[in-house]
Design a protein around this motif. Structure first.
Motif, PDB file in Angstrom:
ATOM      1  N   TRP A  89      -0.585 -14.100  -9.381  1.00 39.04           N
ATOM      2  CA  TRP A  89       0.106 -13.246 -10.346  1.00 39.04           C
ATOM      3  C   TRP A  89       1.398 -12.690  -9.753  1.00 39.04           C
ATOM      4  O   TRP A  89       2.440 -12.667 -10.424  1.00 39.04           O
ATOM      5  N   ASN A  90       1.349 -12.267  -8.504  1.00 39.88           N
ATOM      6  CA  ASN A  90       2.549 -11.708  -7.878  1.00 39.88           C
ATOM      7  C   ASN A  90       3.620 -12.761  -7.622  1.00 39.88           C
ATOM      8  O   ASN A  90       4.815 -12.501  -7.808  1.00 39.88           O
ATOM      9  N   ASP A  91       3.204 -13.946  -7.206  1.00 41.31           N
ATOM     10  CA  ASP A  91       4.193 -14.998  -6.959  1.00 41.31           C
ATOM     11  C   ASP A  91       4.834 -15.480  -8.259  1.00 41.31           C
ATOM     12  O   ASP A  91       6.004 -15.869  -8.277  1.00 41.31           O
ATOM     13  N   PHE A  92       4.082 -15.440  -9.350  1.00 41.85           N
ATOM     14  CA  PHE A  92       4.679 -15.824 -10.627  1.00 41.85           C
ATOM     15  C   PHE A  92       5.737 -14.803 -11.051  1.00 41.85           C
ATOM     16  O   PHE A  92       6.801 -15.173 -11.548  1.00 41.85           O
ATOM     17  N   GLN A  93       5.435 -13.537 -10.849  1.00 41.74           N
ATOM     18  CA  GLN A  93       6.434 -12.507 -11.155  1.00 41.74           C
ATOM     19  C   GLN A  93       7.690 -12.714 -10.314  1.00 41.74           C
ATOM     20  O   GLN A  93       8.828 -12.597 -10.802  1.00 41.74           O
ATOM     21  N   SER A  94       7.496 -13.036  -9.033  1.00 43.11           N
ATOM     22  CA  SER A  94       8.636 -13.299  -8.153  1.00 43.11           C
ATOM     23  C   SER A  94       9.421 -14.516  -8.624  1.00 43.11           C
ATOM     24  O   SER A  94      10.657 -14.527  -8.591  1.00 43.11           O
ATOM     25  N   LEU A  95       8.691 -15.542  -9.062  1.00 34.22           N
ATOM     26  CA  LEU A  95       9.350 -16.748  -9.563  1.00 34.22           C
ATOM     27  C   LEU A  95      10.254 -16.422 -10.744  1.00 34.22           C
ATOM     28  O   LEU A  95      11.414 -16.863 -10.804  1.00 34.22           O
ATOM     29  N   LEU A  96       9.751 -15.662 -11.691  1.00 34.70           N
ATOM     30  CA  LEU A  96      10.556 -15.296 -12.860  1.00 34.70           C
ATOM     31  C   LEU A  96      11.809 -14.518 -12.448  1.00 34.70           C
ATOM     32  O   LEU A  96      12.911 -14.771 -12.958  1.00 34.70           O
ATOM     33  N   ASP A  97      11.642 -13.579 -11.528  1.00 32.00           N
ATOM     34  CA  ASP A  97      12.783 -12.785 -11.076  1.00 32.00           C
ATOM     35  C   ASP A  97      13.840 -13.669 -10.425  1.00 32.00           C
ATOM     36  O   ASP A  97      15.039 -13.528 -10.683  1.00 32.00           O
ATOM     37  N   ARG A  98      13.405 -14.576  -9.581  1.00 37.60           N
ATOM     38  CA  ARG A  98      14.355 -15.438  -8.866  1.00 37.60           C
ATOM     39  C   ARG A  98      15.028 -16.433  -9.815  1.00 37.60           C
ATOM     40  O   ARG A  98      16.202 -16.757  -9.655  1.00 37.60           O
ATOM     41  N   LEU A  99      14.294 -16.946 -10.793  1.00 40.60           N
ATOM     42  CA  LEU A  99      14.889 -17.869 -11.761  1.00 40.60           C
ATOM     43  C   LEU A  99      15.948 -17.164 -12.595  1.00 40.60           C
ATOM     44  O   LEU A  99      16.986 -17.744 -12.924  1.00 40.60           O
ATOM     45  N   PHE A 100      15.692 -15.916 -12.931  1.00 44.33           N
ATOM     46  CA  PHE A 100      16.656 -15.144 -13.705  1.00 44.33           C
ATOM     47  C   PHE A 100      17.966 -14.990 -12.932  1.00 44.33           C
ATOM     48  O   PHE A 100      19.058 -14.980 -13.517  1.00 44.33           O
ATOM     49  N   GLU A 101      17.858 -14.904 -11.606  1.00 42.25           N
ATOM     50  CA  GLU A 101      19.034 -14.714 -10.756  1.00 42.25           C
ATOM     51  C   GLU A 101      19.637 -16.043 -10.295  1.00 42.25           C
ATOM     52  O   GLU A 101      20.693 -16.049  -9.665  1.00 42.25           O
ATOM     53  N   GLY A 102      18.955 -17.159 -10.580  1.00 46.99           N
ATOM     54  CA  GLY A 102      19.434 -18.450 -10.100  1.00 46.99           C
ATOM     55  C   GLY A 102      19.185 -18.677  -8.622  1.00 46.99           C
ATOM     56  O   GLY A 102      19.768 -19.581  -8.013  1.00 46.99           O
ATOM     57  N   GLU A 103      18.323 -17.862  -8.013  1.00 44.57           N
ATOM     58  CA  GLU A 103      18.027 -17.974  -6.582  1.00 44.57           C
ATOM     59  C   GLU A 103      17.011 -19.081  -6.356  1.00 44.57           C
ATOM     60  O   GLU A 103      15.806 -18.853  -6.234  1.00 44.57           O
ATOM     61  N   GLY A 104      17.525 -20.308  -6.295  1.00 39.25           N
ATOM     62  CA  GLY A 104      16.647 -21.472  -6.245  1.00 39.25           C
ATOM     63  C   GLY A 104      15.795 -21.586  -4.998  1.00 39.25           C
ATOM     64  O   GLY A 104      14.665 -22.075  -5.055  1.00 39.25           O
ATOM     65  N   ARG A 105      16.300 -21.145  -3.852  1.00 35.87           N
ATOM     66  CA  ARG A 105      15.524 -21.288  -2.625  1.00 35.87           C
ATOM     67  C   ARG A 105      14.270 -20.423  -2.676  1.00 35.87           C
ATOM     68  O   ARG A 105      13.170 -20.879  -2.362  1.00 35.87           O
ATOM     69  N   ASP A 106      14.437 -19.167  -3.071  1.00 38.92           N
ATOM     70  CA  ASP A 106      13.259 -18.299  -3.193  1.00 38.92           C
ATOM     71  C   ASP A 106      12.337 -18.778  -4.312  1.00 38.92           C
ATOM     72  O   ASP A 106      11.106 -18.693  -4.199  1.00 38.92           O
ATOM     73  N   ALA A 107      12.919 -19.277  -5.394  1.00 42.02           N
ATOM     74  CA  ALA A 107      12.109 -19.793  -6.500  1.00 42.02           C
ATOM     75  C   ALA A 107      11.302 -21.004  -6.054  1.00 42.02           C
ATOM     76  O   ALA A 107      10.146 -21.181  -6.455  1.00 42.02           O
ATOM     77  N   ALA A 108      11.896 -21.845  -5.220  1.00 46.87           N
ATOM     78  CA  ALA A 108      11.186 -23.021  -4.713  1.00 46.87           C
ATOM     79  C   ALA A 108       9.991 -22.608  -3.856  1.00 46.87           C
ATOM     80  O   ALA A 108       8.912 -23.205  -3.943  1.00 46.87           O
ATOM     81  N   ARG A 109      10.187 -21.588  -3.046  1.00 51.88           N
ATOM     82  CA  ARG A 109       9.072 -21.114  -2.200  1.00 51.88           C
ATOM     83  C   ARG A 109       7.940 -20.549  -3.061  1.00 51.88           C
ATOM     84  O   ARG A 109       6.758 -20.779  -2.778  1.00 51.88           O
ATOM     85  N   ALA A 110       8.301 -19.805  -4.102  1.00 50.26           N
ATOM     86  CA  ALA A 110       7.271 -19.256  -4.987  1.00 50.26           C
ATOM     87  C   ALA A 110       6.546 -20.372  -5.727  1.00 50.26           C
ATOM     88  O   ALA A 110       5.317 -20.329  -5.885  1.00 50.26           O
ATOM     89  N   SER A 111       7.279 -21.386  -6.178  1.00 50.23           N
ATOM     90  CA  SER A 111       6.670 -22.516  -6.889  1.00 50.23           C
ATOM     91  C   SER A 111       5.706 -23.270  -5.983  1.00 50.23           C
ATOM     92  O   SER A 111       4.609 -23.654  -6.399  1.00 50.23           O
ATOM     93  N   ARG A 112       6.129 -23.476  -4.761  1.00 53.69           N
ATOM     94  CA  ARG A 112       5.275 -24.151  -3.773  1.00 53.69           C
ATOM     95  C   ARG A 112       3.970 -23.389  -3.600  1.00 53.69           C
ATOM     96  O   ARG A 112       2.881 -23.968  -3.567  1.00 53.69           O
ATOM     97  N   SER A 113       4.067 -22.069  -3.480  1.00 46.80           N
ATOM     98  CA  SER A 113       2.872 -21.239  -3.297  1.00 46.80           C
ATOM     99  C   SER A 113       1.954 -21.311  -4.508  1.00 46.80           C
ATOM    100  O   SER A 113       0.724 -21.315  -4.359  1.00 46.80           O
ATOM    101  N   LEU A 114       2.533 -21.384  -5.699  1.00 44.43           N
ATOM    102  CA  LEU A 114       1.711 -21.434  -6.911  1.00 44.43           C
ATOM    103  C   LEU A 114       0.851 -22.695  -6.946  1.00 44.43           C
ATOM    104  O   LEU A 114      -0.270 -22.669  -7.473  1.00 44.43           O
ATOM    105  N   TYR A 115       1.366 -23.782  -6.410  1.00 42.83           N
ATOM    106  CA  TYR A 115       0.554 -25.002  -6.329  1.00 42.83           C
ATOM    107  C   TYR A 115      -0.654 -24.771  -5.411  1.00 42.83           C
ATOM    108  O   TYR A 115      -1.791 -25.150  -5.739  1.00 42.83           O
ATOM    109  N   GLU A 116      -0.418 -24.140  -4.268  1.00 40.76           N
ATOM    110  CA  GLU A 116      -1.522 -23.852  -3.347  1.00 40.76           C
ATOM    111  C   GLU A 116      -2.543 -22.921  -3.993  1.00 40.76           C
ATOM    112  O   GLU A 116      -3.758 -23.109  -3.833  1.00 40.76           O
ATOM    113  N   HIS A 117      -2.073 -21.912  -4.702  1.00 40.42           N
ATOM    114  CA  HIS A 117      -3.003 -20.976  -5.352  1.00 40.42           C
ATOM    115  C   HIS A 117      -3.851 -21.688  -6.405  1.00 40.42           C
ATOM    116  O   HIS A 117      -5.048 -21.406  -6.532  1.00 40.42           O
ATOM    117  N   LEU A 118      -3.227 -22.586  -7.152  1.00 43.68           N
ATOM    118  CA  LEU A 118      -3.955 -23.363  -8.152  1.00 43.68           C
ATOM    119  C   LEU A 118      -5.089 -24.148  -7.505  1.00 43.68           C
ATOM    120  O   LEU A 118      -6.250 -24.089  -7.951  1.00 43.68           O
TER     121      LEU A 118
END
Length: 352
Positions: free
Chosen positions: A29-58
């Protein structure tokens, strides 16, 4: 979508009894919130890290919800965390007086109290347990639960985290045969992380609905709508990205030598891209360089002195490194010179 998300989160933490699943849910839940925040800002590197983590959590959520031993192993790995935390002593010398003693004691107690538990855990699961809580690697776990197809995306996103050569998508390009590095948001990675990260999270929510028996239909529908907007996000960021990349490689910082009628010399750090200068520390062998610079300019029939608008005669010396003087202020380059500084030959860089 946030309303639906908050409802599911509240029900999940209230209803789910599997402690390992609850911790993984906390991550997700927290990484998804971070993903949304980073996507809104266009911060792709941080968004990529959050996306990677979401796969592991799944994958990890599916694992602990399928196997009691996996749940036990996942929770037991906290003993390794305690040891790692107990070793974090870098900040202790920076503390003073009572705070120094208090932190040193706290870390020592944490390490001591956790040592016996860690020995018990390692005796049960083996020394390799310190490296990973699961008996199986992530790829095998993902394949077991039907998510093996996402593993290559996970590997790609991991290149950002691991600092791999291919992990600079969106901040590295070949421009007219020369490499250009860009700092700031990676819009390319933001486009990638949007689709993959939200898709991973949608799969996680679907698994929560199935395995934790929580109604997530409204949240899944909201996530479907967000995924369907990906082409618009992609077009917008790619259009913006094209305007950010230069048509030709930008010029790097240059050492600038300013010569005054009185014979005084001043060195500047010049950033042609910013069109700004600041006073610089004279480079090594500066006197020799200044002497050769004057000789070269005079050989061209030029007498260094004040030029247009009362500004000094300036020469750009590309093969000398300029180091800004500490505390010096930035000044507009136009205040120091008009037009373009004279470029000196490459041999004027050091004695001999």
């Amino acid at each position: 979508m946030l309303d639906e998300l908050n409802v599911v989160i509240r029900v999940f933490f209230t209803k789910e009894e599997n402690k390992a699943a609850l911790i993984i849910g906390n991550h997700a839940w927290n990484d998804f919130q971070s993903l949304l925040d980073r996507l809104f800002e266009g911060e792709g590197r941080d968004a990529a890290r959050a996306s990677r983590s979401l796969y592991e959590h799944l994958v990890n959520y599916c694992e602990v919800m399928s196997d009691t031993e996996s749940t036990e192993r996942y929770l037991a790995h906290r003993a390794v965390t305690a040891e790692l935390l107990g070793n974090l002593t870098r900040g202790v010398p920076l503390l003073k007086g009572g705070e120094h003693k208090k932190e040193r004691t706290r870390l020592a107690r944490m390490k001591r109290d956790g040592a016996a538990h860690l020995r018990t855990v390692l005796a049960r699961y083996g020394p390799q347990f310190k490296r990973d809580w699961s008996r199986r690697n992530l790829r095998d776990r993902a394949s077991t639960h039907g998510y093996g197809s996402g593993y290559d995306v996970y590997r790609l996103l991991s290149q950002v985290t691991h600092g791999s050569a291919g992990g600079v998508l969106g901040t590295y390009a070949d421009v007219t045969g020369r490499t250009v590095h860009r700092t700031g948001p990676s819009l390319d990675l933001a486009v990638l992380a949007y689709l993959e990260g939200i898709s991973f999270f949608r799969d996680f929510v679907r698994e929560v609905e199935k395995r934790s028996s929580i109604n997530c239909s409204e949240l899944v529908a909201a996530l479907n709508r967000i995924v369907s907007c990906w082409p618009v996000y992609r077009y917008s960021l790619q259009s913006l990205d094209r305007t950010l990349w230069p048509k030709s490689p930008p010029q790097g910082p240059v050492a600038l030598l300013a010569m005054y009628p009185t014979g005084k010399m001043r060195w500047y750090y010049w950033d042609p891209v910013m069109k700004m200068v600041k006073l610089a520390i004279p480079p090594e062998e500066s006197e020799w360089i200044e002497e050769k610079t004057l000789a070269h300019i005079r050989s061209e029939g030029v007498h260094p002195g004040m030029v247009e608008d009362g500004k000094p005669y300036t020469a750009a010396i590309h093969h000398v490194q300029a180091v800004p003087k500490p505390g010096a202020d930035w000044v507009k380059a136009s205040a120091i010179f008009s037009g373009t500084p004279v470029v000196l030959p490459s041999w004027i860089k050091a004695k001999g």
